[in-house]
Design a protein around this motif. Structure first.
Motif, PDB file in Angstrom:
ATOM      1  N   LEU A   1       0.818  -1.212   0.000  1.00 16.61           N
ATOM      2  CA  LEU A   1       0.000   0.000   0.000  1.00 16.61           C
ATOM      3  C   LEU A   1       0.855   1.266   0.000  1.00 16.61           C
ATOM      4  O   LEU A   1       0.456   2.292  -0.543  1.00 16.61           O
ATOM      5  CB  LEU A   1      -0.936   0.003   1.215  1.00 16.61           C
ATOM      6  N   ASP A   2       2.031   1.204   0.614  1.00 12.64           N
ATOM      7  CA  ASP A   2       2.907   2.383   0.632  1.00 12.64           C
ATOM      8  C   ASP A   2       3.375   2.753  -0.775  1.00 12.64           C
ATOM      9  O   ASP A   2       3.733   3.907  -1.038  1.00 12.64           O
ATOM     10  CB  ASP A   2       4.124   2.133   1.515  1.00 12.64           C
ATOM     11  N   LYS A   3       3.357   1.785  -1.675  1.00  9.27           N
ATOM     12  CA  LYS A   3       3.763   2.074  -3.045  1.00  9.27           C
ATOM     13  C   LYS A   3       2.746   2.946  -3.771  1.00  9.27           C
ATOM     14  O   LYS A   3       3.076   3.587  -4.769  1.00  9.27           O
ATOM     15  CB  LYS A   3       3.975   0.775  -3.833  1.00  9.27           C
ATOM     16  N   THR A   4       1.506   2.983  -3.267  1.00  5.23           N
ATOM     17  CA  THR A   4       0.505   3.822  -3.935  1.00  5.23           C
ATOM     18  C   THR A   4       0.886   5.296  -3.820  1.00  5.23           C
ATOM     19  O   THR A   4       0.693   6.078  -4.748  1.00  5.23           O
ATOM     20  CB  THR A   4      -0.903   3.597  -3.352  1.00  5.23           C
ATOM     21  N   GLN A   5       1.438   5.673  -2.672  1.00  2.50           N
ATOM     22  CA  GLN A   5       1.890   7.053  -2.507  1.00  2.50           C
ATOM     23  C   GLN A   5       3.096   7.333  -3.403  1.00  2.50           C
ATOM     24  O   GLN A   5       3.223   8.422  -3.971  1.00  2.50           O
ATOM     25  CB  GLN A   5       2.245   7.341  -1.049  1.00  2.50           C
TER      26      GLN A   5
END
Length: 210
Positions: free
Chosen positions: A106-110
């Motif tokens: 999910l951190d890759k979405t940022q």
């Protein structure tokens, strides 16, 4: 509805999103009622007629995180970014959804939002670099991407280790036979694509459109 139109509508609705949505867990996205209540997610879920599954729930969770971070960009800038991208690539919306589907954290979405912002910036990256960075983001372990930041900010010019090998497989670093410290195994250097990733993701260089 074409993918470009789906993504244009979804990203245009980010003003209706609250960062509180980020607190929702994966199980929330297995509830069809919840899916239809969340702006953006409802648009994509309904337009693509997705069946309820864990995989699709996680994809919708990543989409919501992506759009929540996109909401930090002004409406005018978001519209301009999308217009620019769809003019350059008629399959942009489809490719963006595929990238979101493939990233594993999910951190890759940022990070993806920051890469997109780097593309939209007047002095930022071109579309081909944007796509290459998206592909690197898809297949690189997030801890290795964090290591790239450490390396760029290091006084050293050459590096070694398994993380460097992994980053080279993503096209962000490469082994060199010229320079480096062969005795200590420091034979990897950061490529221009790796530098571009660093500038987009780990600096605020492209946060303001000029």
């Amino acid at each position: 509805m074409k993918f470009n139109e789906v993504m244009r509508k979804a990203i245009g609705e980010t003003k209706d999103l609250s960062m509180a949505y980020l607190e929702k867990g994966l199980d929330s996205f297995l509830d069809e009622g919840v899916l239809k209540e969340i702006p953006v997610v409802k648009t994509v879920y309904t337009a693509l007629k997705l069946p309820i599954s864990v995989a699709n729930a996680y994809s919708m969770e990543k989409l919501m995180h992506f759009c929540c971070y996109m909401s930090e960009i002004s409406d005018l800038e978001r519209a301009r970014y999308i217009n620019k991208a769809t003019n350059e690539d008629e399959h942009f919306g489809e490719k963006l959804l595929i990238t979101l589907d493939k990233i594993d954290d999910l951190d890759k979405t940022q990070m993806l939002v920051k890469i997109f912002r780097g593309y939209g910036h007047k002095n930022g990256i071109d579309y081909h670099t944007f796509r290459r960075l998206c592909l690197a983001l898809e297949k690189t372990y997030i801890e290795d991407l964090q290591y790239l930041k450490e390396c760029v900010e290091s006084p050293k010019d050459y590096f070694s280790g398994e993380k460097m090998i992994n980053l080279s497989n993503s096209g962000l670093t490469a082994m060199t036979v010229i320079g480096g410290d062969l005795l200590n195994g420091d034979v990897f250097q950061i490529l221009p694509l790796g530098q571009a990733f660093y500038k987009c993701v780990f600096t605020d260089q492209y946060e303001v459109t000029v």
